[in-house]
Motif scaffolding. Structure first.
Motif, PDB file in Angstrom:
ATOM      1  N   UNK A 154       0.798  -1.232   0.000  1.00  0.00           N
ATOM      2  CA  UNK A 154       0.000   0.000   0.000  1.00  0.00           C
ATOM      3  C   UNK A 154       0.828   1.278   0.000  1.00  0.00           C
ATOM      4  N   UNK A 155       2.056   1.179   0.496  1.00  0.00           N
ATOM      5  CA  UNK A 155       2.876   2.377   0.607  1.00  0.00           C
ATOM      6  C   UNK A 155       4.346   1.988   0.655  1.00  0.00           C
ATOM      7  N   UNK A 156       5.029   2.141  -0.473  1.00  0.00           N
ATOM      8  CA  UNK A 156       6.437   1.741  -0.541  1.00  0.00           C
ATOM      9  C   UNK A 156       7.321   2.614   0.349  1.00  0.00           C
ATOM     10  N   UNK A 157       6.815   3.757   0.774  1.00  0.00           N
ATOM     11  CA  UNK A 157       7.602   4.673   1.610  1.00  0.00           C
ATOM     12  C   UNK A 157       7.225   4.603   3.091  1.00  0.00           C
ATOM     13  N   UNK A 158       6.664   3.490   3.505  1.00  0.00           N
ATOM     14  CA  UNK A 158       6.204   3.378   4.884  1.00  0.00           C
ATOM     15  C   UNK A 158       7.338   3.555   5.899  1.00  0.00           C
ATOM     16  N   UNK A 159       8.555   3.218   5.491  1.00  0.00           N
ATOM     17  CA  UNK A 159       9.699   3.344   6.396  1.00  0.00           C
ATOM     18  C   UNK A 159       9.992   4.806   6.749  1.00  0.00           C
ATOM     19  N   UNK A 160       9.556   5.737   5.910  1.00  0.00           N
ATOM     20  CA  UNK A 160       9.833   7.155   6.143  1.00  0.00           C
ATOM     21  C   UNK A 160       8.831   7.807   7.087  1.00  0.00           C
ATOM     22  N   UNK A 161       7.793   7.073   7.480  1.00  0.00           N
ATOM     23  CA  UNK A 161       6.782   7.614   8.377  1.00  0.00           C
ATOM     24  C   UNK A 161       7.134   7.317   9.824  1.00  0.00           C
ATOM     25  N   UNK A 162       6.702   8.201  10.709  1.00  0.00           N
ATOM     26  CA  UNK A 162       6.951   7.978  12.134  1.00  0.00           C
ATOM     27  C   UNK A 162       6.110   6.830  12.662  1.00  0.00           C
ATOM     28  N   UNK A 163       4.859   6.740  12.194  1.00  0.00           N
ATOM     29  CA  UNK A 163       3.966   5.662  12.607  1.00  0.00           C
ATOM     30  C   UNK A 163       3.282   5.067  11.383  1.00  0.00           C
ATOM     31  N   UNK A 164       2.758   3.861  11.551  1.00  0.00           N
ATOM     32  CA  UNK A 164       1.952   3.205  10.527  1.00  0.00           C
ATOM     33  C   UNK A 164       0.743   2.564  11.197  1.00  0.00           C
ATOM     34  N   UNK A 165      -0.333   2.448  10.458  1.00  0.00           N
ATOM     35  CA  UNK A 165      -1.586   1.965  11.028  1.00  0.00           C
ATOM     36  C   UNK A 165      -1.790   0.486  10.752  1.00  0.00           C
ATOM     37  N   UNK A 166      -2.076  -0.246  11.813  1.00  0.00           N
ATOM     38  CA  UNK A 166      -2.435  -1.660  11.691  1.00  0.00           C
ATOM     39  C   UNK A 166      -3.931  -1.784  11.956  1.00  0.00           C
ATOM     40  N   UNK A 167      -4.602  -2.624  11.174  1.00  0.00           N
ATOM     41  CA  UNK A 167      -6.048  -2.822  11.322  1.00  0.00           C
ATOM     42  C   UNK A 167      -6.303  -4.264  11.748  1.00  0.00           C
TER      43      UNK A 167
END
Length: 223
Positions: A154-167
């Motif tokens: 869904x987002x190849x740049x997820x590593x650059x985010x401070x947080x990520x959402x788990x459902x």
């Protein structure tokens, strides 16, 4: 017990040095307070431990300098003589709890620090996020592998985010623990073969042998 210090007066009457009226009622004392967060954490831990069969899972809290793992869980197995053996096949758990409402589709969203995701990825053992949802009084789970695959898709740049959402949508019950057991057991067997073959392979290299470890985890002589 309350010890009363009595003094005999010259007239022979007993006088107590303890004046009960000087005691402050517990309801009015300044004492440490319990918080809703602490109660929620305690409940989630009790719920989590209760769903795993103690004859098949050994739960050990990671309570010293916790950096993102709350529990390490080791598999146990019944052997031929009726005893139970420890396998040293493990998985790790990050336990969460929430009082928030479900999403319209019945899932529950929770933000996870990217640093925690990376920390779990550095661990060769299987890893699981487990969530206690107070409104429904149920446990939910997601394995790290599936979570990271979804992030990448869904987002190849997820590593650059401070947080990520788990459902969360999978309920953690007795049948789910058996799925976790099998996945951990299978991963443990593979890792055991890799460890053993790697040791043999390294020894062969030191002896200048042409042995090669192939994807089927078997050694072949390419000479």
């Amino acid at each position: 017990y309350v010890i009363l210090h009595l003094k005999i007066s010259p007239a022979g009457r007993e006088k107590s040095h303890l004046n009960m009226s000087e005691f402050v009622p517990f309801e009015e004392m300044k004492l440490p307070l319990s918080s809703g967060k602490e109660s929620l954490e305690t409940t989630s831990e009790q719920k989590f431990k209760s769903v795993f069969d103690v004859s098949r899972f050994e739960i050990r809290p990671e309570d010293r300098r916790d950096k993102g793992i709350d529990f390490r869980v080791e598999l146990k197995s019944l052997i031929s003589n009726g005893n139970i053996s420890y396998l040293n096949f493990n998985f790790v758990v990050q336990l969460k709890a929430t009082e928030k409402a479900m999403n319209k589709n019945g899932s529950i969203s929770l933000s996870i620090y990217t640093s925690n995701i990376n920390y779990l990825l550095n661990n060769p053992m299987p890893a699981y996020y487990i969530l206690y949802h107070k409104p429904s009084d149920k446990l939910y789970y997601e394995d790290l592998k599936t979570f990271v695959q979804n992030l990448f898709n869904n987002n190849r740049n997820w590593q650059n985010q401070k947080t990520n959402t788990i459902r969360f949508s999978k309920i953690l019950d007795k049948s789910a623990t058996e799925i976790i057991y099998k996945k951990t057991y299978d991963k443990g067997q593979i890792q055991r073969k890799i460890n053993e073959k790697a040791i043999i392979h390294l020894a062969a290299i030191e002896q200048e042998s042409n042995l090669v470890l192939k994807p089927d985890l078997k050694l072949y002589d390419d000479s």
